[in-house]
Design an enzyme around this catalytic site. Structure first.
Site, PDB file in Angstrom:
ATOM      1  N   ASP A 146     -10.468  -8.311   8.345  1.00  0.00           N
ATOM      2  CA  ASP A 146     -11.819  -8.457   7.783  1.00  0.00           C
ATOM      3  C   ASP A 146     -12.304  -9.889   7.938  1.00  0.00           C
ATOM      4  O   ASP A 146     -13.490 -10.131   8.208  1.00  0.00           O
ATOM      5  CB  ASP A 146     -11.827  -8.082   6.286  1.00  0.00           C
ATOM      6  CG  ASP A 146     -12.280  -6.647   6.051  1.00  0.00           C
ATOM      7  OD1 ASP A 146     -11.912  -5.772   6.867  1.00  0.00           O
ATOM      8  OD2 ASP A 146     -13.002  -6.400   5.066  1.00  0.00           O
ATOM      9  N   ASP A 173      -0.959 -17.404   5.415  1.00  0.00           N
ATOM     10  CA  ASP A 173      -2.005 -18.243   4.811  1.00  0.00           C
ATOM     11  C   ASP A 173      -2.455 -19.323   5.794  1.00  0.00           C
ATOM     12  O   ASP A 173      -3.647 -19.590   5.943  1.00  0.00           O
ATOM     13  CB  ASP A 173      -1.532 -18.842   3.473  1.00  0.00           C
ATOM     14  CG  ASP A 173      -0.128 -19.425   3.525  1.00  0.00           C
ATOM     15  OD1 ASP A 173       0.566 -19.222   4.544  1.00  0.00           O
ATOM     16  OD2 ASP A 173       0.272 -20.083   2.551  1.00  0.00           O
ATOM     17  N   TYR A 176       0.818  -1.211   0.000  1.00  0.00           N
ATOM     18  CA  TYR A 176       0.000   0.000   0.000  1.00  0.00           C
ATOM     19  C   TYR A 176       0.859   1.272   0.000  1.00  0.00           C
ATOM     20  O   TYR A 176       0.360   2.367   0.236  1.00  0.00           O
ATOM     21  CB  TYR A 176      -0.941   0.033   1.216  1.00  0.00           C
ATOM     22  CG  TYR A 176      -2.105  -0.938   1.143  1.00  0.00           C
ATOM     23  CD1 TYR A 176      -2.360  -1.682   0.003  1.00  0.00           C
ATOM     24  CD2 TYR A 176      -2.963  -1.094   2.231  1.00  0.00           C
ATOM     25  CE1 TYR A 176      -3.426  -2.572  -0.053  1.00  0.00           C
ATOM     26  CE2 TYR A 176      -4.033  -1.977   2.184  1.00  0.00           C
ATOM     27  CZ  TYR A 176      -4.255  -2.719   1.040  1.00  0.00           C
ATOM     28  OH  TYR A 176      -5.318  -3.584   0.999  1.00  0.00           O
ATOM     29  N   LYS A 205       4.876 -13.932   5.307  1.00  0.00           N
ATOM     30  CA  LYS A 205       5.005 -14.884   4.208  1.00  0.00           C
ATOM     31  C   LYS A 205       6.465 -14.835   3.728  1.00  0.00           C
ATOM     32  O   LYS A 205       6.745 -14.678   2.534  1.00  0.00           O
ATOM     33  CB  LYS A 205       4.003 -14.486   3.096  1.00  0.00           C
ATOM     34  CG  LYS A 205       3.791 -15.486   2.030  1.00  0.00           C
ATOM     35  CD  LYS A 205       2.919 -16.667   2.421  1.00  0.00           C
ATOM     36  CE  LYS A 205       2.859 -17.667   1.288  1.00  0.00           C
ATOM     37  NZ  LYS A 205       2.363 -18.988   1.658  1.00  0.00           N
ATOM     38  N   ASP A 207      -4.997  -5.920   6.733  1.00  0.00           N
ATOM     39  CA  ASP A 207      -6.273  -5.484   6.176  1.00  0.00           C
ATOM     40  C   ASP A 207      -7.173  -6.689   5.930  1.00  0.00           C
ATOM     41  O   ASP A 207      -8.319  -6.752   6.390  1.00  0.00           O
ATOM     42  CB  ASP A 207      -5.986  -4.730   4.865  1.00  0.00           C
ATOM     43  CG  ASP A 207      -7.174  -3.915   4.386  1.00  0.00           C
ATOM     44  OD1 ASP A 207      -8.140  -3.759   5.154  1.00  0.00           O
ATOM     45  OD2 ASP A 207      -7.116  -3.432   3.245  1.00  0.00           O
TER      46      ASP A 207
END
Ligand code: ATP
Ligand code: MG
Length: 324
Positions: free
Chosen positions: A224, A196, A120, A164, A220
């Site tokens: 959620d 993951d 981002y 990751k 993010d």
């Protein structure tokens, strides 16, 4: 000293839940100086600018900002506002509450999301009509700042770093190693999980996690996902914390499907206001608001997203009644 609070309701249900939060703050025995300013789709329509200079300057100099949501222009609004307060961490608690249907009622997590870089950071390019690229930025400095905050936040219980680094060795590798280094220096227990795998584990058994430190995009998405475990987006607050100032906002967006109907769940905005109170040093009032919100979640009334038929105003008044 009177706290100066900038209020940016923005678009959609931001116009409904932010005023609800102001009503609750005004019911407390604290003096605030509120200043309301514009940002988002509506002001862009009217003036050509989603984030007027006046708004950015107000946010950059206020003690704290309460933000609602912005629609199409979200990235043009919230990213500069986070930068305006030099916010290096986005704090996102995801808790299940008694009285609210949740997929995983045992969920009690806090995400500490890196808030300035990763994918981002804004380095995207279209090389040709058919090829586009994205450059990911991770710095030791930003990872350290986040880790220092995490060590203070979770000094006792410690935290988990989601990453990751097995694939993104340089970027997530630097992030993971830096955060672990800082934890070690502070004697704070820290372990790691592949992000993951975390997504699966947190669905199967969220009780094994507590505070989760993540790179920007992962924070993010995973927060959620956690919203889904606890009963929906209407519940999750967040804090964009900087060294001196903060921007406090519900995790949800403008919810165009229900905007203008007066039925948005104000919980996320009210809990964001509670996080703001705590940031400003009003700990007992922050706790009082949280307790009042929890009481209403437990006994009702509930907005339609939680299976009830109450309006935003009815829920807000029920919270205010419990404060007095
Ligand atoms: P945006 O692009 O602004 O994020 P969106 O369509 O993704 O808009 P969100 O605000 O992210 O909408 O909400 C996603 C879903 O969750 C919508 O169906 C919305 O009605 C619901 N929702 C979100 N926040 C609330 C809330 N406070 N109260 C009730 N329902 C909500
Ligand atoms: Mg959305």
């Amino acid at each position: 000293m009177t706290d100066e609070i900038v209020v940016v309701p923005g678009d959609g249900i931001g116009q409904e839940v932010v005023p609800a939060a102001i009503d609750v703050l005004e019911a407390l025995d604290i003096e605030f100086a509120f200043r309301e300013v514009d940002a988002g789709d509506a002001v862009k329509e009217a003036t050509g600018e989603a984030l007027p200079k006046e708004t950015r300057e107000a946010v950059a100099s206020a003690d704290a900002t309460l933000f609602g949501a912005a629609g199409e222009t979200a990235a043009d609004v919230i990213l500069p506002l986070r930068r305006a307060v030099d916010s290096f961490v986005n704090v996102r608690p995801a808790r299940a509450y008694p009285g609210v249907d949740a997929l995983r009622p045992e969920t009690d997590l806090v995400f500490l999301r890196e808030n300035t870089e990763g994918v981002y950071a804004g380095h995207e390019a279209r090389l040709t009509d058919d090829v586009s690229t994205l450059t990911r930025v991770v710095t030791k400095n930003a990872s350290q700042r986040l880790a220092e905050y995490a060590c203070e936040y979770a000094a006792e219980e410690g935290f988990t770093v989601a990453h990751k680094a097995n694939v993104m060795r340089e970027t997530d590798g630097l992030f993971r190693d830096t955060v672990l280094e800082v934890a070690d220096e502070h004697d704070v227990p820290a372990d790691t999980v592949l992000m993951d795998a975390f997504a699966t584990h947190v669905c199967l058994d969220p009780s094994q996690f507590d505070v989760v430190v993540c790179p920007n995009l992962a924070g993010d998405v995973l927060s959620d996902l956690a919203a889904g475990l606890v009963g929906g987006l209407g519940l999750l607050p967040s804090a964009n914390v900087g060294p001196e100032r903060g921007v406090f906002e519900p995790v949800h967006g403008t919810a165009p499907d229900i905007a203008g109907q007066g039925v948005a769940n104000p919980t996320a905005a009210l809990l964001s206001a509670a996080m703001m109170l705590e940031f400003l040093g009003h700990e007992s009032e922050a706790e009082a608001v949280e307790t009042a919100v929890e009481g209403v979640l437990s006994d009702g009334p509930h907005t339609p997203d939680l299976g009830g038929s109450a309006s935003t105003a009815e829920v807000t008044h029920a919270v205010i009644d419990r404060l007095s």
